[in-house]
Design a protein around this motif. Structure first.
Motif, mmCIF file in Angstrom:
data_model
loop_
_atom_site.group_PDB
_atom_site.id
_atom_site.type_symbol
_atom_site.label_atom_id
_atom_site.label_comp_id
_atom_site.label_asym_id
_atom_site.label_seq_id
_atom_site.Cartn_x
_atom_site.Cartn_y
_atom_site.Cartn_z
ATOM 1 N N ALA A 33 29.241 44.589 41.127
ATOM 2 C CA ALA A 33 29.673 43.755 41.990
ATOM 3 C C ALA A 33 28.424 42.739 43.086
ATOM 4 C CB ALA A 33 30.231 44.848 43.360
ATOM 5 N N GLY A 42 38.528 39.901 43.951
ATOM 6 C CA GLY A 42 37.722 40.895 43.347
ATOM 7 C C GLY A 42 38.945 41.802 42.467
ATOM 8 N N PHE A 79 33.279 44.696 45.017
ATOM 9 C CA PHE A 79 33.253 43.524 45.041
ATOM 10 C C PHE A 79 33.207 43.480 46.056
ATOM 11 C CE2 PHE A 79 34.051 39.207 45.124
ATOM 12 C CZ PHE A 79 33.285 38.357 44.121
#
Length: 573
Positions: free
Chosen positions: A319, A278, A293
């Motif tokens: 995401a 992420g 994410f």
């Protein structure tokens, strides 16, 4: 018997003596409102009978000689202090000089706007103690009897700081019980009142601060500033409170959609978890927040199977879309190294991937191989063609334009070293009759090059070990693998004549030299390595592949020759 303020045998006090008037040493304490004997007509007091007193020790001198010694010392001291000689007593001149000294200090250049000379105080011949001054540290008497009077100034070098008078009759006024801030006053008001030691007769409206300036009072501007500061503090607390709530309980910031169309390359390091991935995506502008994410990855059943490598994504993706694309093979732009690839082929792949000149990576490998992270057991071997052969482990690597070939090679060597340590090559080599892990890696490379499927890697490894056995009657220590000849020739031919194979003098040619070649001839994969570590025990010495996909194994040369004839017959047809 000696009285305080008088010496034995001295003359009686004179009614007009200023030291024995109101506020003097010999009379009663003067009142604040009493008129000074020098401000108008002198006042006369009837003589009071003297009361005997106990002898007292005084710091004004020794009084046993009738006060003459103390008188002389005081007179000499005062004369030195004032810097003048005694002058005849003049009452009017004395009062005028005292009045002249009542000038306020303007804070700029001294008293009354300029430096003033020391006032002369002539002595009264009839007063033997008129020249004596108060003791050090004691309160000086008011010689004039007026509330506005001040003691004569001392020279600047000998001035003493007077203690601040204590306020005893303060009247809070109509704002009694209110705080000074809301009453319109300030802290300077109390200081100014304390400085006005003789202003008891003045009204509160007439009080002024030092220097004659009017007092400053609080106005609405000060209140507004305080309110603004307090309001700003409340707003700040509210903002951070909101941020805390959003961080703990609110939804993580996220983009919507599959991206804005702008492509970006993201490298995911090996072993990276959701948080690290992420962070890389947010740094490249793919996702809006790491938390979004991580939440999307955890909600996806395959989220934890994201592999390391180079991915082509888009900026400003949701995401959820980023996770789906990372799981898709279409997004991967890694450099894939297949099992059994030789280093010469891998160098060309790296050049093409990094978009550098052909031969750049091979040159780096040739000149910098010692600094790429090889283990100690992989160095200092004779007649080795390429020290990195066998250490460019088959896997997926992040390699993109802008990277250095040296960095890509370091990734591969590190991956190979880790895998070999994991499989235990260094520990198991001796149990297999080999000199060390370098020979074991060489065996695995032969198995990888000669085997046609993962199913026959263990049988292929047994063939190698049986042929290496000293004194065997089948091969007499000769391996006779076509792959070793093709390696040194940098080719991959199947139709090779025995005369060609047996007449080429090279350490890598196992048709010409007994035993193993100087080093690995390819980069074996995990299955070939495991086959070399755990060979079969079926007595196999020979093998042949009739279709190019599978191998057939035999124990004797006679059985092997039958298979060779069968293969030749199929080719003639």
């Amino acid at each position: 018997m000696t009285e305080y303020g008088r010496g034995q045998g001295s003359e009686p006090w004179h009614p007009e003596d200023p030291l024995y008037g109101d506020g003097g040493w010999g009379g009663q304490q003067a009142h604040a409102g009493q008129q000074s004997p020098y401000g108008g007509r002198p006042q006369h007091y009837p003589e009071q009978p003297q009361q005997p007193q106990q002898p007292q020790q005084s710091h004004y001198g020794d009084w046993s000689d009738g006060g003459q010694s103390a008188y002389g010392q005081a007179q000499q001291q005062y004369g030195q202090y004032g810097g003048h000689q005694e002058q005849p007593y003049d009452q009017q001149q004395y009062a005028a000089q005292a009045q002249h000294q009542q000038q306020p200090y303007d804070g700029d250049d001294g008293w009354g706007g300029g430096a003033q000379p020391h006032v002369q105080y002539p002595a009264d011949p009839s007063d033997p103690y008129g020249q004596q001054s108060a003791g050090y540290g004691a309160e000086r008497p008011d010689f004039y009897g007026t509330p506005e009077a001040y003691p004569p100034p001392e020279p600047p070098g000998r001035r003493r700081t007077e203690p601040e008078p204590q306020r005893q009759d303060w009247d809070p006024g109509p704002d009694e019980g209110e705080h000074a801030f809301f009453a319109g006053g300030n802290a300077d008001d109390r200081d100014d009142d304390a400085d006005d030691g003789d202003g008891a007769g003045r009204g509160r409206g007439e009080r002024r601060g030092r220097g004659g300036k009017p007092r400053k009072r609080r106005n609405g501007c000060a209140c507004l500033v305080v309110c603004l500061v307090l309001g700003g503090g409340v707003a700040g607390v509210g903002y951070f409170g909101y941020q805390f709530y959003q961080d703990r309980f609110g939804a993580a910031p996220d983009y919507a959609g599959d991206g804005n169309g702008e492509q970006v390359t993201v490298t995911i390091p090996k072993g990276a978890g959701g948080w690290t991935i992420g962070q890389e995506l947010k740094k490249k502008g793919v996702v809006k927040s790491v938390d979004a994410f991580v939440a999307a990855q955890q909600s996806n059943p395959r989220g934890k199977s994201i592999q390391d490598g180079v991915y082509t994504l888009q900026k400003e993706m949701s995401a959820e879309s980023a996770v789906e694309l990372l799981l898709s093979p279409e997004s991967r732009s890694n450099l894939i190294i297949a099992e059994g690839k030789r280093n010469a082929d891998i160098y060309q792949l790296i050049d093409k991937r990094l978009e550098v000149d052909k031969g750049t990576t091979a040159k780096v490998a040739e000149t910098k191989w010692k600094s790429l992270g090889l283990p100690d057991w992989a160095t200092n071997h004779e007649n080795v063609k390429d020290p990195l052969e066998g250490f460019l482990y088959p896997s997926s690597y992040s390699a993109a334009k802008g990277q250095k070939p040296e960095d890509v090679l370091k990734q591969m060597v590190a991956r190979a070293t880790e895998k070999y340590e994991e499989l235990g090559l260094e520990k198991k080599a001796e149990s297999l009759g080999l000199e060390g892990p370098w020979q074991l890696l060489t065996v695995a490379s032969l198995v990888q090059a000669e085997g046609t499927s993962h199913d026959d890697f263990r049988k292929m490894a047994e063939v190698v070990y049986n042929r290496l056995e000293p004194g065997n009657e089948q091969t007499n220590g000769m391996l006779e693998f076509d792959s070793t000849y093709n390696y040194i020739k940098n080719q991959s031919k199947l139709d090779l004549s025995l005369s060609e194979l047996r007449n080429y003098d090279n350490p890598y040619n196992t048709y010409y030299t007994k035993g193993l070649p100087p080093g690995p001839i390819s980069n074996p994969g995990e299955e070939a390595l495991k086959g070399a570590l755990d060979p079969t025990d079926g007595g196999w010495y020979y093998f042949i592949s009739l279709d190019g996909r599978t191998s057939e194994f035999t124990k004797t040369n006679e059985d092997h020759q039958k298979l060779v004839d069968k293969w030749n017959a199929s080719r003639n047809n």
